[in-house]
Design an enzyme around this catalytic site. Structure first.
Site, PDB file in Angstrom:
ATOM      1  CB  ILE A   1      -3.605   5.525   2.537  1.00  0.00           C
ATOM      2  CG1 ILE A   1      -2.491   4.519   2.838  1.00  0.00           C
ATOM      3  CG2 ILE A   1      -4.192   6.068   3.845  1.00  0.00           C
ATOM      4  CD1 ILE A   1      -1.242   5.152   3.442  1.00  0.00           C
TER       5      ILE A   1
ATOM      6  CG  PHE B   1      -0.322   0.155   2.542  1.00  0.00           C
ATOM      7  CD1 PHE B   1      -0.166   1.404   3.126  1.00  0.00           C
ATOM      8  CD2 PHE B   1       0.130  -0.959   3.247  1.00  0.00           C
ATOM      9  CE1 PHE B   1       0.428   1.548   4.371  1.00  0.00           C
ATOM     10  CE2 PHE B   1       0.719  -0.825   4.493  1.00  0.00           C
ATOM     11  CZ  PHE B   1       0.875   0.434   5.060  1.00  0.00           C
ATOM     12  CB  CYS B   2       1.771   3.779  -1.731  1.00  0.00           C
ATOM     13  SG  CYS B   2       0.846   3.574  -3.276  1.00  0.00           S
ATOM     14  CB  THR B   3      -0.108   8.391  -0.922  1.00  0.00           C
ATOM     15  OG1 THR B   3       1.074   8.508  -0.130  1.00  0.00           O
ATOM     16  CG2 THR B   3      -1.043   9.557  -0.622  1.00  0.00           C
TER      17      THR B   3
END
Length: 262
Positions: free
Chosen positions: A210, A181-183
């Site tokens: 996210i 996961f990331c932004t």
């Protein structure tokens, strides 16, 4: 909250980049939109902000290009403009990994949506009974602002360190369902492809990152806030900014306003 902030990316083959850059820059400037757009042969990555009408008008214009018709956009709001200027740049990659063989436009790794991920985290395993390992692909200062409960954090200073970190820690991921996961989804999309090529069998990317998780699931299983690359500094699970940028433009973010993650 009168300023609409959008984040979007798409891995798609692009050509004639200087012409595309000029057209996008002119379209944004004419609508008084600020932020950053990165273009590369592998696709587009953007973070932009303006009043809602200007943003939607620009998106309607951009989607006239068939390559961007299905561009998926994450939205949030702020009281004032969080970007100091407009930047439209051509780059070798829209998110730098230094692994040319990783080509998301040729095929994505499997994705898990926010609702399914929350259910997995609620029950403590995926639907096949495997433990779920949340793998944060962001830089250290982003992780320090907030991340998922018990997420794996390899203390990356930049995304180009991710491939070596996978090789160093690959054995610890064996037998688990790994969710990168990331932004907003762009780094974890490349990360998931690399993980699969490195021999990790059960890998998913968090679709929309996210920001999409916050939109659909709120704060469940997440500690803190999501770092963003503008004067808001971070947004909470309601997608509200940490900083009242209408009152103060002071920022201590590690990168300049308008930049995107390395």
């Amino acid at each position: 909250m009168k300023i609409l902030n959008i984040a979007a990316y798409k891995f798609v083959a692009l050509d004639r980049l200087p012409e595309l850059k000029d057209a996008i820059a002119q379209a944004l400037a004419a609508r008084q939109i600020k932020g950053t757009v990165l273009l590369a042969e592998e696709g587009i990555n953007l973070f932009l902000a303006a009043d809602s009408a200007a943003i939607h008008d620009f998106l309607a214009w951009l989607r006239l290009d068939a390559r961007f018709q299905d561009l998926d956009v994450k939205q949030s709001w702020s009281a004032a403009q969080p970007f100091g200027k407009l930047l439209v740049k051509i780059k070798p990659e829209i998110i730098r990994m230094n692994h040319p063989a990783i080509q998301p436009s040729a095929g994505r790794a499997p994705a898990v949506n926010a609702a399914t991920l929350r259910r997995w985290l609620d029950q403590g395993h995926d639907d096949d009974g495997r433990p779920v390992a949340m793998l944060d692909t962001r830089n250290t200062y982003e992780v320090d602002a907030g991340t998922f409960h018990r997420a794996i954090d390899w203390r990356l200073e930049k995304f180009t360190e991710f491939p070596q970190a996978v090789l160093d820690h690959r054995d610890a991921l064996a037998g688990k369902t790994v969710v990168s996961f990331c932004t907003g989804g762009i780094r974890c999309e490349k990360a998931a492809i690399y993980l699969r090529e490195a021999g990790i069998e059960h890998v998913y990317q968090l679709d929309g990152g996210i920001l999409k998780y916050f939109e659909d699931c709120g704060p469940a299983h997440f500690d803190g806030e999501c770092f963003v690359f503008d004067d808001r500094r971070a947004v909470d699970a309601a997608l509200k900014p940490r900083v009242d940028i209408g009152a103060s433009s002071d920022s201590h973010a590690p990168q300049a306003v308008g930049s995107l993650p390395a």
